[in-house]
Design a protein around this motif. Structure first.
Motif, PDB file in Angstrom:
ATOM      1  N   ASP A   1       0.784  -1.135  -0.073  1.00  0.00           N
ATOM      2  CA  ASP A   1      -0.016   0.016  -0.109  1.00  0.00           C
ATOM      3  C   ASP A   1       0.862   1.116   0.094  1.00  0.00           C
ATOM      4  OD1 ASP A   1      -2.252  -1.654   0.102  1.00  0.00           O
ATOM      5  OD2 ASP A   1      -2.458  -1.492   2.330  1.00  0.00           O
ATOM      6  N   PHE A   2       2.036   1.110  -0.251  1.00  0.00           N
ATOM      7  CA  PHE A   2       2.922   2.366  -0.251  1.00  0.00           C
ATOM      8  C   PHE A   2       3.663   2.493  -1.515  1.00  0.00           C
ATOM      9  CE2 PHE A   2       3.054  -0.031   3.763  1.00  0.00           C
ATOM     10  CZ  PHE A   2       2.853   0.846   4.657  1.00  0.00           C
ATOM     11  N   VAL A   3       4.041   3.886  -1.550  1.00  0.00           N
ATOM     12  CA  VAL A   3       4.689   4.504  -2.751  1.00  0.00           C
ATOM     13  C   VAL A   3       5.968   5.414  -2.267  1.00  0.00           C
ATOM     14  CG1 VAL A   3       4.643   5.917  -4.673  1.00  0.00           C
ATOM     15  CG2 VAL A   3       2.395   4.767  -4.090  1.00  0.00           C
ATOM     16  N   LEU A   4       7.261   4.993  -2.878  1.00  0.00           N
ATOM     17  CA  LEU A   4       8.487   5.686  -2.569  1.00  0.00           C
ATOM     18  C   LEU A   4       8.812   6.285  -3.710  1.00  0.00           C
ATOM     19  CD1 LEU A   4      10.616   6.098  -0.474  1.00  0.00           C
ATOM     20  CD2 LEU A   4      11.643   3.887  -1.379  1.00  0.00           C
ATOM     21  N   ASP A   5       8.678   7.734  -3.503  1.00  0.00           N
ATOM     22  CA  ASP A   5       9.191   8.535  -4.755  1.00  0.00           C
ATOM     23  C   ASP A   5      10.398   8.892  -4.675  1.00  0.00           C
ATOM     24  OD1 ASP A   5       9.609  11.090  -6.231  1.00  0.00           O
ATOM     25  OD2 ASP A   5       7.310  11.363  -6.071  1.00  0.00           O
TER      26      ASP A   5
ATOM     27  N   LEU B   1       7.987   9.085   1.164  1.00  0.00           N
ATOM     28  CA  LEU B   1       7.047   7.909   1.168  1.00  0.00           C
ATOM     29  C   LEU B   1       5.764   7.999   1.470  1.00  0.00           C
ATOM     30  CD1 LEU B   1       7.286   4.518   1.323  1.00  0.00           C
ATOM     31  CD2 LEU B   1       7.545   4.943   3.904  1.00  0.00           C
ATOM     32  N   SER B   2       4.566   7.632   0.707  1.00  0.00           N
ATOM     33  CA  SER B   2       3.148   7.662   1.145  1.00  0.00           C
ATOM     34  C   SER B   2       2.886   6.295   1.426  1.00  0.00           C
ATOM     35  CB  SER B   2       2.778   8.643   0.409  1.00  0.00           C
ATOM     36  OG  SER B   2       2.795   8.146  -0.948  1.00  0.00           O
ATOM     37  N   GLY B   3       1.504   6.304   2.159  1.00  0.00           N
ATOM     38  CA  GLY B   3       0.916   5.129   2.436  1.00  0.00           C
ATOM     39  C   GLY B   3      -0.639   5.524   2.473  1.00  0.00           C
ATOM     40  N   PRO B   4      -1.349   4.314   2.819  1.00  0.00           N
ATOM     41  CA  PRO B   4      -2.900   4.439   2.706  1.00  0.00           C
ATOM     42  C   PRO B   4      -3.461   5.752   3.357  1.00  0.00           C
ATOM     43  CG  PRO B   4      -2.190   2.461   3.561  1.00  0.00           C
ATOM     44  CD  PRO B   4      -0.998   3.181   3.688  1.00  0.00           C
TER      45      PRO B   4
ATOM     46  N   GLY C   1      -1.624   8.757   3.798  1.00  0.00           N
ATOM     47  CA  GLY C   1      -0.950   9.853   3.168  1.00  0.00           C
ATOM     48  C   GLY C   1       0.749   9.858   3.419  1.00  0.00           C
ATOM     49  N   ALA C   2       1.228  11.081   3.564  1.00  0.00           N
ATOM     50  CA  ALA C   2       2.610  11.210   3.624  1.00  0.00           C
ATOM     51  C   ALA C   2       3.183  10.516   4.930  1.00  0.00           C
ATOM     52  CB  ALA C   2       3.271  12.432   3.455  1.00  0.00           C
ATOM     53  N   ILE C   3       4.185   9.735   4.959  1.00  0.00           N
ATOM     54  CA  ILE C   3       4.887   9.030   6.103  1.00  0.00           C
ATOM     55  C   ILE C   3       6.296   9.799   6.234  1.00  0.00           C
ATOM     56  CG2 ILE C   3       5.794   6.975   7.133  1.00  0.00           C
ATOM     57  CD1 ILE C   3       3.882   5.577   5.200  1.00  0.00           C
ATOM     58  N   GLY C   4       6.371  10.554   7.427  1.00  0.00           N
ATOM     59  CA  GLY C   4       7.610  11.130   7.663  1.00  0.00           C
ATOM     60  C   GLY C   4       8.779  10.172   7.996  1.00  0.00           C
ATOM     61  N   LEU C   5       9.805  10.019   7.364  1.00  0.00           N
ATOM     62  CA  LEU C   5      10.946   9.316   7.615  1.00  0.00           C
ATOM     63  C   LEU C   5      12.219  10.201   7.330  1.00  0.00           C
ATOM     64  CD1 LEU C   5      10.346   5.972   5.735  1.00  0.00           C
ATOM     65  CD2 LEU C   5      10.486   6.284   8.151  1.00  0.00           C
ATOM     66  N   SER C   6      13.434   9.976   8.129  1.00  0.00           N
ATOM     67  CA  SER C   6      14.631  10.584   8.040  1.00  0.00           C
ATOM     68  C   SER C   6      15.257  10.005   6.621  1.00  0.00           C
ATOM     69  CB  SER C   6      15.608  10.059   8.870  1.00  0.00           C
ATOM     70  OG  SER C   6      16.042   8.777   8.670  1.00  0.00           O
TER      71      SER C   6
ATOM     72  N   LYS D   1       7.665   0.864  12.034  1.00  0.00           N
ATOM     73  CA  LYS D   1       6.770   1.647  12.565  1.00  0.00           C
ATOM     74  C   LYS D   1       5.874   2.478  11.427  1.00  0.00           C
ATOM     75  CE  LYS D   1       5.476   5.864  15.415  1.00  0.00           C
ATOM     76  NZ  LYS D   1       5.822   6.774  16.291  1.00  0.00           N
ATOM     77  N   ALA D   2       6.669   2.697  10.189  1.00  0.00           N
ATOM     78  CA  ALA D   2       5.922   3.272   9.153  1.00  0.00           C
ATOM     79  C   ALA D   2       5.302   2.191   8.322  1.00  0.00           C
ATOM     80  CB  ALA D   2       7.092   3.881   8.192  1.00  0.00           C
ATOM     81  N   LEU D   3       5.883   1.056   8.185  1.00  0.00           N
ATOM     82  CA  LEU D   3       5.278   0.117   7.262  1.00  0.00           C
ATOM     83  C   LEU D   3       4.744  -1.094   7.784  1.00  0.00           C
ATOM     84  CD1 LEU D   3       8.892  -0.143   5.066  1.00  0.00           C
ATOM     85  CD2 LEU D   3       6.699   1.014   4.505  1.00  0.00           C
ATOM     86  N   GLY D   4       4.821  -1.108   9.085  1.00  0.00           N
ATOM     87  CA  GLY D   4       4.316  -2.466   9.801  1.00  0.00           C
ATOM     88  C   GLY D   4       5.346  -3.174  10.291  1.00  0.00           C
ATOM     89  N   PRO D   5       4.968  -4.104  11.312  1.00  0.00           N
ATOM     90  CA  PRO D   5       6.137  -4.670  11.957  1.00  0.00           C
ATOM     91  C   PRO D   5       6.587  -5.967  11.155  1.00  0.00           C
ATOM     92  CG  PRO D   5       3.931  -5.372  13.033  1.00  0.00           C
ATOM     93  CD  PRO D   5       3.766  -4.248  11.837  1.00  0.00           C
TER      94      PRO D   5
END
Length: 90
Positions: free
Chosen positions: A7-11, A17-20, A22-27, A74-78
């Protein structure tokens, strides 16, 4: 270029990174780590290789790697990133 997985898109260009939801904050380093894993699906990436790819020529505490792995989980699931304990390269 965008990489889709689950369910994710990495631009790649935007390095986002965005998921179902919206945007997911990652370093930036966590994004780099995600690129490594997506380039090698279903392949065991050794800890030493991650250090060499993400922090070339720099001595980094192992805890730093754990911080970025935790952020990805945390962002993608365990279950997206698995850790294999007790494997040693010879």
């Amino acid at each position: 270029m965008a990489l889709s997985f689950g369910d994710f898109v990495l631009d790649e260009r935007e390095r986002s990174l965005s998921g179902p939801r919206g945007a997911i904050g990652l370093s930036a380093r966590s994004i780099d780590m995600l690129f490594v894993f997506l380039e090698r699906p279903n392949v065991l990436v050794e800890k030493r290789e991650l250090f060499d790819l993400l922090w070339p020529g720099v001595i980094v505490e192992e805890n730093t790697l754990h911080v970025h792995m935790s952020a990805l989980r945390k962002a993608l699931g365990p279950n997206f990133v698995a850790t294999v304990h007790g494997r040693h390269s010879g």
